[in-house]
Design a protein around this motif. Structure first.
Motif, PDB file in Angstrom:
ATOM      1  N   ALA A  87       0.831  -1.209   0.000  1.00 47.84           N
ATOM      2  CA  ALA A  87       0.000   0.000   0.000  1.00 47.84           C
ATOM      3  C   ALA A  87       0.859   1.250   0.000  1.00 47.84           C
ATOM      4  O   ALA A  87       0.518   2.259  -0.645  1.00 47.84           O
ATOM      5  CB  ALA A  87      -0.932  -0.016   1.216  1.00 47.84           C
ATOM      6  N   LYS A  88       1.984   1.212   0.712  1.00 48.29           N
ATOM      7  CA  LYS A  88       2.878   2.375   0.766  1.00 48.29           C
ATOM      8  C   LYS A  88       3.559   2.606  -0.578  1.00 48.29           C
ATOM      9  O   LYS A  88       3.742   3.750  -1.008  1.00 48.29           O
ATOM     10  CB  LYS A  88       3.928   2.155   1.854  1.00 48.29           C
ATOM     11  N   VAL A  89       3.907   1.520  -1.250  1.00 46.33           N
ATOM     12  CA  VAL A  89       4.515   1.642  -2.577  1.00 46.33           C
ATOM     13  C   VAL A  89       3.534   2.284  -3.548  1.00 46.33           C
ATOM     14  O   VAL A  89       3.892   3.203  -4.308  1.00 46.33           O
ATOM     15  CB  VAL A  89       4.959   0.255  -3.096  1.00 46.33           C
ATOM     16  N   ARG A  90       2.286   1.837  -3.528  1.00 48.72           N
ATOM     17  CA  ARG A  90       1.270   2.426  -4.416  1.00 48.72           C
ATOM     18  C   ARG A  90       1.053   3.890  -4.098  1.00 48.72           C
ATOM     19  O   ARG A  90       0.909   4.723  -4.998  1.00 48.72           O
ATOM     20  CB  ARG A  90      -0.059   1.673  -4.269  1.00 48.72           C
ATOM     21  N   GLU A  91       1.018   4.216  -2.823  1.00 47.22           N
ATOM     22  CA  GLU A  91       0.803   5.603  -2.402  1.00 47.22           C
ATOM     23  C   GLU A  91       1.909   6.509  -2.926  1.00 47.22           C
ATOM     24  O   GLU A  91       1.653   7.624  -3.388  1.00 47.22           O
ATOM     25  CB  GLU A  91       0.751   5.653  -0.881  1.00 47.22           C
TER      26      GLU A  91
ATOM     27  N   GLN B 242       0.383  -8.507   9.948  1.00 46.41           N
ATOM     28  CA  GLN B 242      -1.012  -8.815   9.611  1.00 46.41           C
ATOM     29  C   GLN B 242      -1.536  -7.857   8.550  1.00 46.41           C
ATOM     30  O   GLN B 242      -2.273  -8.261   7.637  1.00 46.41           O
ATOM     31  CB  GLN B 242      -1.864  -8.749  10.872  1.00 46.41           C
ATOM     32  N   GLY B 243      -1.138  -6.577   8.653  1.00 46.79           N
ATOM     33  CA  GLY B 243      -1.527  -5.604   7.634  1.00 46.79           C
ATOM     34  C   GLY B 243      -0.904  -5.919   6.285  1.00 46.79           C
ATOM     35  O   GLY B 243      -1.561  -5.821   5.243  1.00 46.79           O
TER      36      GLY B 243
ATOM     37  N   GLY C 279       2.990   2.346  -9.376  1.00 45.77           N
ATOM     38  CA  GLY C 279       2.865   1.578  -8.143  1.00 45.77           C
ATOM     39  C   GLY C 279       2.498   0.120  -8.384  1.00 45.77           C
ATOM     40  O   GLY C 279       3.252  -0.796  -8.015  1.00 45.77           O
ATOM     41  N   PRO C 280       1.349  -0.168  -9.024  1.00 43.65           N
ATOM     42  CA  PRO C 280       0.997  -1.565  -9.304  1.00 43.65           C
ATOM     43  C   PRO C 280       2.016  -2.273 -10.192  1.00 43.65           C
ATOM     44  O   PRO C 280       2.287  -3.459 -10.001  1.00 43.65           O
ATOM     45  CB  PRO C 280      -0.360  -1.440 -10.002  1.00 43.65           C
ATOM     46  N   ARG C 281       2.599  -1.542 -11.160  1.00 44.92           N
ATOM     47  CA  ARG C 281       3.588  -2.153 -12.039  1.00 44.92           C
ATOM     48  C   ARG C 281       4.822  -2.588 -11.243  1.00 44.92           C
ATOM     49  O   ARG C 281       5.321  -3.710 -11.404  1.00 44.92           O
ATOM     50  CB  ARG C 281       4.009  -1.168 -13.130  1.00 44.92           C
ATOM     51  N   PHE C 282       5.303  -1.700 -10.385  1.00 40.70           N
ATOM     52  CA  PHE C 282       6.488  -2.018  -9.593  1.00 40.70           C
ATOM     53  C   PHE C 282       6.221  -3.217  -8.677  1.00 40.70           C
ATOM     54  O   PHE C 282       7.030  -4.143  -8.589  1.00 40.70           O
ATOM     55  CB  PHE C 282       6.907  -0.805  -8.762  1.00 40.70           C
TER      56      PHE C 282
END
Length: 424
Positions: free
Chosen positions: A82-86, A139-140, A93-96
């Motif tokens: 989630a942090k990478v996408r942000e 867990q997250g 983000g999704p590609r990476f």
């Protein structure tokens, strides 16, 4: 065995070292500075695409962080998805996440294709919770990986205890995509494959300057010059002053390792599946067993002292005694430390420093997969792939003025951690 190896991996790697004579005054499609994961992967993939390649390494293949690595072949970054996408947005983000999630699979495919002898295991790695708060973080992360359909498994305390051989951890994430290698063996395997594809790899050649000539470059070394249509800097945490400001885009930290002597079956209850492990503590700790039944432990900071005494030896002995009391006293065979390039947002960078001059940098401790995949991307870019198809956008070089201060402060904190963890 080498008289002064840079790491245990340097002494134990089965792959032979590769180096060819340097031909001054030659002209090549690609000159590569640095003989680690990035440079060697770039050399291999460029040569396979038909480009003429000269790789220049000032010391020996794998001399820097690549040959001093922990050897954990992990997927993606240590940042949660989630942090990478942000931080990267909805395109990159999704590609990476997708491409770097497949990073271990690609590394292992190269190892298999070229029959690299690098002590490969493919039983996963464990991200272990050092505290209840660490377990909550895992867990997250698990919820994110589950949403993405990745083969990652959340382990409770009992399950992780069985897999590691200790009750010290509160749970963990088992990433089935990942595994372990001898990183120096992998470096030399990449070098052998690149050499076989036609790349010229020369060691003991220090690049002293880069001089632009139209759209090409004159690469100056301590043993003569070569002309290159493109230049790739693959120096990462070992970047020097070759290109102004590049050394200051990251904060350099050290990471140290100690390896016991072979334990001859005494460690059979410790990581019986040979997974590599790192924990959720702010000052990270890692454990693994190698192919010769040595136990390796490490953490952030420099190695201090000797194998028989000193701060780091006391730290390692205390950690092993605390985590694995069943093991009893151990002796150490090797110790070393290397450098890691940490960026402010914990994301790597791709920079076009000038026309036909590129670097990927700031791997934040994930050099094996990141360096390998960026090497492939550099080859794709030089043979016509649009820059917008890279796994990251090409970014402007932005220095971190406080990086040297932060580096010293981190080292002070890491040294204090060794002191505290030697007695607690």
């Amino acid at each position: 065995m080498k008289s002064n190896p840079v790491s245990l991996w340097d002494a134990s790697a089965e792959e032979e070292e590769i180096s060819r004579p340097f031909q001054a005054a030659s002209t090549v499609d690609v000159a590569i500075v640095g003989g680690g994961f990035t440079g060697l992967s770039t050399a291999l993939h460029c040569a396979e695409k038909g480009l003429s390649v000269q790789l220049l390494e000032a010391e020996q293949i794998g001399y820097g962080g690549s040959g001093r690595n922990c050897g954990l072949v992990n997927a993606a970054l240590w940042l949660p998805p989630a942090k990478v996408r942000e931080q990267l947005g909805n395109t990159y983000g999704p590609r990476f996440i997708r491409e770097f999630g497949k990073g271990p699979e690609y590394v292992f495919s190269l190892i298999e294709k070229h029959q690299m002898r690098c002590e490969t295991t493919r039983t996963g790695t464990i991200h272990a919770a050092h505290s209840p708060g660490g377990m909550k973080d895992l867990q997250g992360r698990m919820a994110e990986w589950k949403r993405l359909g990745e083969p990652v498994e959340l382990l409770d305390r009992a399950e992780v205890s069985d897999m590691i051989g200790t009750t010290r951890f509160h749970g963990g994430l088992l990433d089935h995509r990942a595994g372990t290698i001898n990183p120096m063996g992998y470096c030399r395997g990449l070098a052998r494959a690149a050499d076989g594809a036609g790349a010229v790899i020369s060691t003991g050649i220090r690049v002293t300057g880069l001089r632009k000539e139209g759209r090409a470059w004159m690469v100056e070394t301590d043993q003569g010059e070569i002309h290159a249509r493109n230049v790739i800097l693959g120096t990462n945490a070992y970047t020097d002053e070759l290109w102004p400001g590049l050394k200051r885009v990251f904060t350099m930290i050290h990471y140290f390792q100690l390896a016991t002597r072979p334990l001859d079956g005494r460690a059979s209850s410790i990581l019986p599946g040979k997974q590599g492990l790192w924990d959720t503590a702010p000052i990270m700790f890692n454990i693994r067993r190698d192919a010769f039944d040595r136990l390796l432990v490490g953490s952030m900071g420099k190695f201090m002292g000797t194998l028989e005494s000193g701060l780091s030896q006391r730290w390692a002995s205390h950690q092993i005694r605390k985590i694995f009391p069943q093991l009893g006293p151990v002796e150490f065979e090797a110790a070393w430390h290397g450098q890691i390039a940490m960026t402010p947002d914990h994301l790597p960078r791709i920079h076009e420093l000038d026309t036909n001059l590129f670097t990927s940098i700031g791997y934040n401790g994930r050099g094996i997969t990141t360096g390998t995949l960026f090497g492939k991307s550099m080859a794709d870019l030089l043979t016509g792939m649009p820059a917008v198809d890279l796994p990251l956008p090409i970014s402007t070089l932005t220095t971190v003025p406080s990086a040297p201060i932060h580096s010293r402060l981190y080292q002070s904190a890491f040294t204090a951690n060794q002191v505290i963890r030697s007695i607690v």
